[in-house]
Design a protein around this motif. Sequence first.
Motif, short mmCIF file in Angstrom:
data_model
loop_
_atom_site.label_atom_id
_atom_site.label_comp_id
_atom_site.label_asym_id
_atom_site.label_seq_id
_atom_site.Cartn_x
_atom_site.Cartn_y
_atom_site.Cartn_z
N THR A 42 0.84 -1.20 0.00
CA THR A 42 0.00 0.00 0.00
C THR A 42 0.87 1.25 0.00
O THR A 42 1.90 1.30 0.68
N ASP A 43 0.48 2.22 -0.81
CA ASP A 43 1.13 3.53 -0.80
C ASP A 43 0.09 4.61 -0.55
O ASP A 43 0.20 5.73 -1.04
N ALA A 44 -0.93 4.23 0.24
CA ALA A 44 -1.99 5.18 0.55
C ALA A 44 -1.47 6.37 1.36
O ALA A 44 -1.98 7.48 1.24
N ILE A 45 -0.46 6.12 2.19
CA ILE A 45 0.18 7.23 2.93
C ILE A 45 1.14 7.91 1.96
O ILE A 45 1.99 7.25 1.35
N PRO A 46 1.04 9.21 1.77
CA PRO A 46 1.89 9.90 0.79
C PRO A 46 3.37 9.62 1.01
O PRO A 46 3.90 9.73 2.13
N LEU A 81 4.24 0.47 2.36
CA LEU A 81 4.20 -0.62 3.33
C LEU A 81 3.90 -1.90 2.57
O LEU A 81 3.06 -1.91 1.66
N TYR A 82 4.58 -3.00 2.94
CA TYR A 82 4.34 -4.23 2.20
C TYR A 82 4.52 -5.46 3.09
O TYR A 82 5.23 -5.43 4.10
N GLY A 129 7.88 -4.95 5.46
CA GLY A 129 8.81 -3.86 5.25
C GLY A 129 8.11 -2.56 4.94
O GLY A 129 6.90 -2.52 4.69
N PHE A 130 8.90 -1.49 4.97
CA PHE A 130 8.38 -0.19 4.58
C PHE A 130 9.48 0.60 3.90
O PHE A 130 10.68 0.33 4.02
N PHE A 155 15.68 12.84 2.11
CA PHE A 155 15.71 11.81 3.16
C PHE A 155 14.96 10.59 2.65
O PHE A 155 13.82 10.69 2.21
N ALA A 156 15.61 9.44 2.69
CA ALA A 156 14.98 8.19 2.27
C ALA A 156 15.35 7.11 3.28
O ALA A 156 16.51 7.00 3.70
N ILE A 157 14.35 6.32 3.65
CA ILE A 157 14.58 5.26 4.64
C ILE A 157 13.81 4.02 4.23
O ILE A 157 12.70 4.11 3.68
N SER A 158 14.39 2.87 4.46
CA SER A 158 13.71 1.60 4.21
C SER A 158 14.13 0.60 5.27
O SER A 158 15.22 0.68 5.82
N ALA A 159 13.23 -0.33 5.60
CA ALA A 159 13.52 -1.34 6.61
C ALA A 159 12.71 -2.59 6.30
O ALA A 159 11.67 -2.53 5.62
N ASN A 160 13.19 -3.72 6.81
CA ASN A 160 12.58 -4.99 6.50
C ASN A 160 12.85 -5.97 7.65
O ASN A 160 13.95 -5.98 8.21
N ALA A 161 11.85 -6.77 7.98
CA ALA A 161 12.02 -7.87 8.94
C ALA A 161 11.51 -9.14 8.29
O ALA A 161 10.43 -9.14 7.68
#
Length: 810
Positions: free
Chosen positions: A564-568, A572-573, A606-607, A617-623
Motif C-alpha cells: 500500500t502507498d496510501a500514505i503519501p 508498506l508491504y 517492510g516499509f 531523506f529516504a529510509i527503508s527497513a525490513n524484517a
Amino acid sequence: MGRRADLLLVTALTIASASPAQAADRQNIRIAPGRLGEATIALGRQTGVSIGMSDQSLAGIATAGVEGKLSVDAALRRLLKGTSATAHRIDTTTWRIVRAKIAPRLIAAGPAPIQAAPAPDQPPAEIIVTASKRDTPLLRYAGMVEALDSGVFTSGEAANGTATLLARVASLSSTHAGNGRNKLFIRAIADSGVAGPTQATTGQYLGEMRLNYAAPDPDLKLYDIGRVEVLEGPQGTLYGAGSLGGIIRMMPNAPNLGEYSGQASAGVSATQHGDPGGDLSATLNIPIVAEKLALRVVGYGVQEGGYIDDVNRDKDDVNRVRTWGGRAALRFAPDENWTIDLNGVYQHIDGDDAQYAAHSVGRLQRASAVAQPYQSDYLLGNLRIERQWDSLRFVSSTGYVRNELAESYDATQPGGAPALFRQTNHVDIFSTENRLVRDLDNGLGWILGVSYLQSTSRLNRSLTSYGTAPAPEVIPGVPMYGMGMPAAATGVRNSIKEATLFGEASFEPIRGLIATFGGRLTNSRLSGEALDPIAALSFADVARAEAQADRSETVFLPSASLLTDAIPDVTLYAKFQQGFRPGGLAVDDQRIRRFQNDRISTFELGFRKGMPGRDRFAISANAAYTDWRDIQADVTDRIGLPTTANIGDGRIYTVEGRIVVRPLPALTLDGSFIYNDSRLSQPAQFLRALSYDGRSLSLPNVANLGGRLAFDYRTPLANELDFHLSGSARYVGKSRLGVGPILGQTQGDYVDTSLTASLTRGPVQYSLSLTNLLDSNGNRFSLGTPFDLHTDYYTPLRPRTVRIGIDFAF
C-alpha cells in the motif's frame, strides 16, 4: 496514475487509442519527472499522437516534469530541454526523437562515466526495478532491493569485480576463497564455505542470461556495466531454482545506434607488504547502419599483486592473480518495435597460489609444501529478442554458458612427501526463457512465461605425490605413486533438465492497495553418476546410488504480496516467497550418496519512505522470517574432501534497514545494517551428537551483524573542473566456517574501508583511491586447505592499497 516502466532496452513507441490531436492544439498535459521513454508514452496517451525513437538508449534519459496547457511541440521541447535528444515532426500526428549532434563528451562506455553534478533542472529519474521482469517502480516493489547505477563505479572499482558489490551491499557476503571460486550469499541464506557439487544459493545474471548454476561466482569485471540490481530472496517465482537468497543482475550498457563513442582507462596500484598491480580497459561503440545496427565491444586486463609469503618454500607475494577478458554486443533494431541483441562474453582468471595465511606462522605468511594455483575459464553466448506493442511486450532469451574451474589444495600430511589434490569443475548450461509482459500503470500488470534449462556439472579429482617412491594413502583407495604421477580420485557428474511455467500478476482491488500473486511450476529430471570410481567402491553401491539419483521431481513455488502507498510517499508491504534447489549425487568418504532437494519459505514485512537520489531523506527497513527445510550444504567428510549432504532444517530471523540523507545538494550520506539470527533447529542424524543441552547449531558463513557507512560529495570547481570524493566503511560481523567443531573456526569481525577522489575536465578524469585505509588484518575466511582443518588458517584483507588512474572518453 502515470505509467512508470524502464525502457532502456526497448523502443518507446506510443500509439494512443484516442483521436489524434494536431501538433498546434493546446491541451492539458501533466507528466511527472522520470525517464524519457516513460514521458513519451504518457505524452502520447494524453494527446493521441505517436512518438517513436529508434535509438533505445535515449529512453533512459532523465527528464523534468511538464504540466500545463501546451501543444505537443511545446511539451516535447520542455521534455528534451538540456538533454542529448531532439524531436522531429514526421506529420501532424507522428513525432520521432533522435540523438542531437553534440560535441565529444564522456559517455557511459566504461564503469564510471565522467559526469558533472546534476543540473538543478534535471531531477533524478524514477528508480525502476527491472529485475522484477515487469519494470516495477521502486515505490511499488514489495521487497528489499539495492540498485547501483554505473555512475557509482570508478574504473578501479570495475576492476575489482564482485568485491566492489560486496563493499557496497550490506546484505551480500562471500567466502573469499579467491577470484572466480567464491560462493556468494544474500541476506543469511548461506549453506557452507567449501566448494562441492551443490547448486549456488544466489542466482547471478548478465542481462537476461543466467551466469552460474552448480558453480561459484564467475567474478566478471564490471567494465561498461550500466546497472546492477541485488534483489533479496527467495526469488523462486520469477527465477526458479538456485535463487534461495536472491539474485544479482548486471545489465551491460547497450550498443548505441546513433553515435560513435568510446572510453579507455588505465591504473597502477601499490599494495603495502606486497607486489604492485595494474589494470587496463577499453570500450568502443560503432554504429554500423545508422539507427538500425550497432556493435559495442569492451576488453580489459587486470593484475592484482600478491601479498602472501610462503616461508616453507621461501617465496614472497605468491598469490598474484591475472584476469583478462571482454564482451561484445551486436544490436539490430529493424524498426521501432523490434530489438535483437547478440551478446558474447569471455573471461580467464589465473591465480598463482591460494590467498590464505596462518596466524601461527606470521602476518600474511604461511608454510606450504606445494603451490596451489587455480584457473577459471568462462564463456557465454546469448541471443535476446524483444517485440513491443505499447504496453505489451514479448521477450525471448536463449543462451549457453561454459564454465571450467580448476583448483588445487595442499594435501601434504605430517612427515609425508609433498602432495597436491586437484579438482576441476566443468559446468555447461543451456537455457531459454520466453515471456509475455503487460505493463500497466504504476507497477500493475502481469507476466506469463515458459523456460527450459539444462545443466551438467562434471567434478573430476586427482591426487599427486611428489615423493621419490610410493607413499601411504591420503585418500583410502587412491594410490600415491610418487614422482609427480597423478592418480584419479572418485568424482561425480550431476545433470538436470528443468521445464517451467511461471506467471505473476498485480492488480489494485482498492485505490492504494496492490495485490500480487504468482506461481512457478517446475518439472526437474535429475541424473548422476560416479566418475573414475576407485576399485574399493562396491559396484552395487554405485549402481544403487546412481539409480536413486536418476529421478523426476515436480515442484510448485507460490508467491504473494500486499503493498500500500496510501500514505503519501510511504510504502508498506508484506510478502511471502519460496525457492528450492534440486538434489544430486556427492562423494562421501569414497562412497556415492544421494542428497535431496531443499526448500525455503520466507515471510517478510517492510516499509519504504522516500527514494535515494531523489529525496533529501529516504529510509527503508525490513524484517523477515525464513524456514529452510532439508538444507543442502557442502561439508567435508572425515578425510577432508568437500562433499554435499542434507544437514537438517533451519530457521533465520533477519532485520535490516537503510537511510540515505542529502543534507546538501552536493553531499549524500548513506547508512545500512543487517542483523541475522540463524539456527540449525533440527539437525540431521549425523549432526545431532553435536547439539547438546537443547542448544541448536548456527548455520555456517552467516555473519550475525553487518553494516555500512558511506558518503558521496560532488561539486564543480574553477576552470571547468568537477570534483568527486567518496568513502565508505563496512563492518562484517562474526560467523563460523561450518557446522560442528571440525569446521567451527570463527571468522569475520572486521572493518573494511575505502576512499576515492577524482578530478574531471572535459573528456579526461584523474582518480586516486585507497582501500583498507587502516591496513586491517581481518579474517575474511577461515579455510586454508581441507586436508588440514586444525591449523589456524585465515584469509586476510588485502593490505592497504593505493591506485592512481586515468580515464579518457570520446
